[in-house]
Design a protein around this motif. Structure first.
Motif, PDB file in Angstrom:
ATOM      1  N   ILE A 148       1.019  -1.420  -0.034  1.00 45.79           N
ATOM      2  CA  ILE A 148      -0.117  -0.129   0.025  1.00 45.79           C
ATOM      3  C   ILE A 148       0.816   1.147  -0.049  1.00 45.79           C
ATOM      4  N   LEU A 149       1.822   1.043   0.707  1.00 50.11           N
ATOM      5  CA  LEU A 149       2.878   2.223   0.871  1.00 50.11           C
ATOM      6  C   LEU A 149       3.570   2.710  -0.657  1.00 50.11           C
ATOM      7  N   ASN A 150       3.625   1.504  -1.274  1.00 52.34           N
ATOM      8  CA  ASN A 150       4.467   1.843  -2.468  1.00 52.34           C
ATOM      9  C   ASN A 150       3.496   2.407  -3.877  1.00 52.34           C
ATOM     10  N   LEU A 151       2.040   2.607  -3.529  1.00 51.93           N
ATOM     11  CA  LEU A 151       1.154   2.926  -4.235  1.00 51.93           C
ATOM     12  C   LEU A 151       1.464   4.301  -4.949  1.00 51.93           C
ATOM     13  N   ALA A 152       1.217   4.598  -6.182  1.00 52.31           N
ATOM     14  CA  ALA A 152       1.245   5.806  -6.890  1.00 52.31           C
ATOM     15  C   ALA A 152       0.093   6.493  -6.629  1.00 52.31           C
ATOM     16  N   ALA A 153      -0.874   6.209  -5.607  1.00 49.95           N
ATOM     17  CA  ALA A 153      -1.946   6.868  -5.247  1.00 49.95           C
ATOM     18  C   ALA A 153      -1.896   8.229  -4.625  1.00 49.95           C
ATOM     19  N   THR A 154      -2.968   8.823  -4.382  1.00 45.42           N
ATOM     20  CA  THR A 154      -2.929   9.961  -3.641  1.00 45.42           C
ATOM     21  C   THR A 154      -2.834   9.535  -2.063  1.00 45.42           C
ATOM     22  N   PRO A 155      -2.210  10.706  -1.339  1.00 47.37           N
ATOM     23  CA  PRO A 155      -2.118  10.308   0.213  1.00 47.37           C
ATOM     24  C   PRO A 155      -3.758   9.967   0.799  1.00 47.37           C
ATOM     25  N   HIS A 156      -4.710  10.608   0.137  1.00 49.89           N
ATOM     26  CA  HIS A 156      -6.060  10.079   0.612  1.00 49.89           C
ATOM     27  C   HIS A 156      -6.413   8.790   0.500  1.00 49.89           C
ATOM     28  N   LEU A 157      -6.112   8.441  -0.736  1.00 49.97           N
ATOM     29  CA  LEU A 157      -6.486   6.894  -1.126  1.00 49.97           C
ATOM     30  C   LEU A 157      -5.619   5.888  -0.687  1.00 49.97           C
ATOM     31  N   ARG A 158      -4.248   6.352  -0.467  1.00 49.14           N
ATOM     32  CA  ARG A 158      -3.438   5.480   0.699  1.00 49.14           C
ATOM     33  C   ARG A 158      -3.881   5.201   2.012  1.00 49.14           C
ATOM     34  N   ARG A 159      -4.432   6.520   2.515  1.00 52.06           N
ATOM     35  CA  ARG A 159      -4.781   6.452   3.767  1.00 52.06           C
ATOM     36  C   ARG A 159      -6.022   5.309   3.809  1.00 52.06           C
ATOM     37  N   LEU A 160      -7.209   5.596   2.922  1.00 49.19           N
ATOM     38  CA  LEU A 160      -8.343   4.792   3.076  1.00 49.19           C
ATOM     39  C   LEU A 160      -7.686   3.415   3.129  1.00 49.19           C
ATOM     40  N   ALA A 161      -6.826   2.926   2.243  1.00 50.68           N
ATOM     41  CA  ALA A 161      -6.460   1.619   2.437  1.00 50.68           C
ATOM     42  C   ALA A 161      -5.616   1.196   3.463  1.00 50.68           C
ATOM     43  N   PHE A 162      -5.028   1.905   4.036  1.00 48.98           N
ATOM     44  CA  PHE A 162      -4.313   1.814   5.421  1.00 48.98           C
ATOM     45  C   PHE A 162      -5.402   1.389   6.370  1.00 48.98           C
ATOM     46  N   THR A 163      -6.222   2.384   6.363  1.00 44.47           N
ATOM     47  CA  THR A 163      -7.186   2.350   7.587  1.00 44.47           C
ATOM     48  C   THR A 163      -7.932   0.830   7.146  1.00 44.47           C
ATOM     49  N   ALA A 164      -8.254   0.506   6.017  1.00 42.92           N
ATOM     50  CA  ALA A 164      -9.096  -0.791   6.022  1.00 42.92           C
ATOM     51  C   ALA A 164      -8.290  -1.966   6.518  1.00 42.92           C
ATOM     52  N   TRP A 165      -6.829  -1.821   6.057  1.00 44.64           N
ATOM     53  CA  TRP A 165      -5.925  -2.872   6.356  1.00 44.64           C
ATOM     54  C   TRP A 165      -5.720  -2.831   7.980  1.00 44.64           C
ATOM     55  N   ASP A 166      -5.637  -1.976   8.715  1.00 43.85           N
ATOM     56  CA  ASP A 166      -5.241  -2.001   9.986  1.00 43.85           C
ATOM     57  C   ASP A 166      -6.808  -2.147  10.987  1.00 43.85           C
ATOM     58  N   LEU A 167      -7.781  -1.969  10.375  1.00 37.60           N
ATOM     59  CA  LEU A 167      -9.139  -2.121  11.092  1.00 37.60           C
ATOM     60  C   LEU A 167      -9.368  -3.888  10.657  1.00 37.60           C
ATOM     61  N   GLY A 168      -8.760  -4.254   9.699  1.00 33.27           N
ATOM     62  CA  GLY A 168      -8.775  -5.702   9.513  1.00 33.27           C
ATOM     63  C   GLY A 168      -8.307  -6.631  10.659  1.00 33.27           C
ATOM     64  N   LEU A 169      -7.618  -5.955  11.558  1.00 32.33           N
ATOM     65  CA  LEU A 169      -7.096  -6.857  12.819  1.00 32.33           C
ATOM     66  C   LEU A 169      -8.138  -6.794  14.132  1.00 32.33           C
ATOM     67  N   GLU A 170      -9.139  -5.795  13.859  1.00 29.70           N
ATOM     68  CA  GLU A 170     -10.043  -5.760  15.088  1.00 29.70           C
ATOM     69  C   GLU A 170     -11.038  -6.632  15.120  1.00 29.70           C
ATOM     70  N   PRO A 171     -10.960  -7.386  16.513  1.00 32.61           N
ATOM     71  CA  PRO A 171     -11.775  -8.557  16.538  1.00 32.61           C
ATOM     72  C   PRO A 171     -13.511  -8.466  16.223  1.00 32.61           C
ATOM     73  N   ASP A 172     -13.705  -7.378  16.468  1.00 34.78           N
ATOM     74  CA  ASP A 172     -15.152  -6.816  16.462  1.00 34.78           C
ATOM     75  C   ASP A 172     -15.599  -6.870  14.908  1.00 34.78           C
ATOM     76  N   LEU A 173     -14.625  -6.466  14.116  1.00 34.40           N
ATOM     77  CA  LEU A 173     -14.817  -6.358  12.452  1.00 34.40           C
ATOM     78  C   LEU A 173     -14.370  -7.714  11.725  1.00 34.40           C
ATOM     79  N   ALA A 174     -14.153  -8.834  12.402  1.00 30.69           N
ATOM     80  CA  ALA A 174     -13.611  -9.831  11.670  1.00 30.69           C
ATOM     81  C   ALA A 174     -14.530 -10.132  10.684  1.00 30.69           C
ATOM     82  N   ALA A 175     -15.881 -10.328  10.841  1.00 28.31           N
ATOM     83  CA  ALA A 175     -16.937 -10.670   9.725  1.00 28.31           C
ATOM     84  C   ALA A 175     -16.876  -9.798   8.563  1.00 28.31           C
ATOM     85  N   LEU A 176     -16.382  -8.742   8.365  1.00 27.20           N
ATOM     86  CA  LEU A 176     -16.193  -7.782   7.391  1.00 27.20           C
ATOM     87  C   LEU A 176     -15.038  -8.005   6.370  1.00 27.20           C
ATOM     88  N   ASN A 177     -14.207  -8.935   6.956  1.00 27.48           N
ATOM     89  CA  ASN A 177     -13.021  -9.341   6.136  1.00 27.48           C
ATOM     90  C   ASN A 177     -12.092  -8.171   5.469  1.00 27.48           C
TER      91      ASN A 177
END
Ligand SMILES: [Zn+2]
Ligand SMILES: [Zn+2]
Ligand SMILES: [Zn+2]
Length: 424
Positions: free
Chosen positions: A300-329
């Motif tokens: 994700i860090l290496n993407l040629a995207a805007t900082p905003h889109l990168r941060r969205l992807a990072f947020t999804a990646w990091d939320l993926g570890l929260e047990p309450d959100l496991a079902a959202l994969n």
């Protein structure tokens, strides 16, 4: 399919793969129907990817199929009766709520010219620029610390469920409005085709063709008292107030909602079909970066995207570890900013299926031309997967060049209308 292919062999291989840019390579046995001899050789199969950035030729076929699937649901054909054209039908656009002020293009081209107070981080919430389509600022927040990335990801992740529950609620409301007694399924069936599109701010919105049918049989007419206008009123009132409970709170639709009633003019139907087919082949942001799953934070860090889109992807990646959100994969869908599921979906009785169109095409291709009976049949169960793409390093380029030639040959004079519609 070795490095030492002649040009004619290369073109032959590309044709065998249906013009595909990165076909699947199989190896298997073929039976010579004349001699009974069995021999082993490789076979190229088209990737069938719908995304134009990955494979122009397969995406072109997908787009054609999408057009047929959409338009047969509006006008009939391919087993759908033409009487569906007289059912109440709407073209609806539904959006996500605001998760923070972003740079935008208003109707007059301005961004946020009205003077506003500074945000709690001391940043201006006013912007006097006129952003053009290529401006990477478009869709980015005026203050990234104010933008609620977490809720934006959670909205994307649950938007398909919000849609499904909304349709069910509209159907129930219609039943109540029309005084149905008991089970509302006896009254009306709502058939739809829905295309998800990513806005510049990274949130999905939906373009939907919605059609009211009778509930008894597929494609049967709805009750005469149900009009296009009453259908439009019902969905507008549900969208304005409805919400569903998620793992971390309620989610609802944004205020931007548009509904147009489709009349009997074929013109409007054709335009809607072409519009939806076009969006069906777009990827997250139209680039290759977001077309495939991420496997690490570094990707994700290496993407040629805007900082905003990168941060969205990072947020999804990091939320993926929260047990309450496991079902959202969420990790598996970080490249789509949390959005799960297909970009194009339809209800069971909307129209013909994509698979039916592919089956018809496969049967047509397999039909022998008179006088040229096929001499080889693939032996079932003997095929093994060898990999993706051509061995020849130039094959992809040649495949895409041949596809462009094919398109030019089909379109002798009229310019494409594909790029005429604005983005948002
Ligand atoms: Zn392909
Ligand atoms: Zn701006
Ligand atoms: Zn702020």
């Amino acid at each position: 399919m070795t490095q030492s292919m002649t040009t004619a062999e290369l073109v032959g291989a590309i044709k065998q793969a249906g013009g595909c840019s990165h076909p699947i390579r199989l190896r298997g046995e073929f039976l010579n129907t004349a001699t009974g001899e069995v021999s082993e050789r490789p076979l190229l199969v088209a990737c069938k990817d719908r995304r134009a950035v990955l494979c122009p030729a397969c995406s072109y076929l997908y787009k054609a199929d999408a057009w047929i699937v959409v338009s047969t649901g509006l006008l009939g054909g391919k087993g759908v009766p033409t009487t569906v054209g007289s059912h109440p039908r709407l073209f609806v656009t539904l959006t996500a709520p605001s998760f923070g002020a972003v740079h935008a293009q208003r109707a007059d081209g301005s961004c946020r010219p009205r003077s506003r107070p500074l945000c709690p981080h001391g940043r201006p919430l006013t912007c006097h620029a006129h952003h053009d389509d290529a401006d990477p600022l478009l869709g980015s927040p005026l203050c990234a610390d104010c933008f609620n990335y977490r809720d934006a990801i959670l909205w994307n992740a649950q938007s398909s469920r919000l849609w499904n529950r909304t349709v069910e609620r509209v159907r129930r409301q219609l039943a109540a409005d029309h005084d149905a007694i008991g089970d509302p399924s006896h009254l009306v069936r709502l058939s739809y085709l829905k295309v998800a599109e990513f806005q510049r701010r990274g949130l999905v919105h939906f373009h939907v063709v919605l059609r009211a049918d009778g509930a008894d049989e597929p494609f049967s007419p709805p009750p005469a008292s149900l009009t296009t206008s009453s259908l439009a009123r019902a969905i507008a009132s549900v969208v304005a107030h409805f919400s569903v409970a998620g793992p971390l709170g309620e989610i609802a639709w944004g205020r931007q909602f548009h509904v147009s009633e489709l009349d009997d003019s074929d013109d409007a139907d054709q335009r809607v079909a072409a519009y939806l087919a076009k969006y069906a082949v777009k990827t997250t942001d139209g680039s290759l970066d977001f077309a495939r799953r991420f496997h690490s934070r570094a990707e994700i860090l290496n993407l040629a995207a805007t900082p905003h889109l990168r941060r969205l992807a990072f947020t999804a990646w990091d939320l993926g570890l929260e047990p309450d959100l496991a079902a959202l994969n969420l990790r598996a869908h970080a490249h789509a900013f949390g959005f799960r599921g297909q970009l194009i979906t339809k209800s069971r009785h909307y129209s013909t299926r994509f698979q039916d169109l592919r089956d018809v095409r496969a049967a047509f291709m397999a039909t022998p031309v008179t006088g040229h009976l096929p001499t080889e049949d693939p032996v079932r169960g003997t095929f093994t997967y060898e990999g993706r793409g051509y061995d020849d390093p130039h094959a992809r380029e040649v495949a895409e060049f041949l596809h462009r030639l094919y398109l030019e040959a089909r379109r002798p004079s009229a310019p494409t209308t594909d790029d005429a519609e604005g983005t948002r």
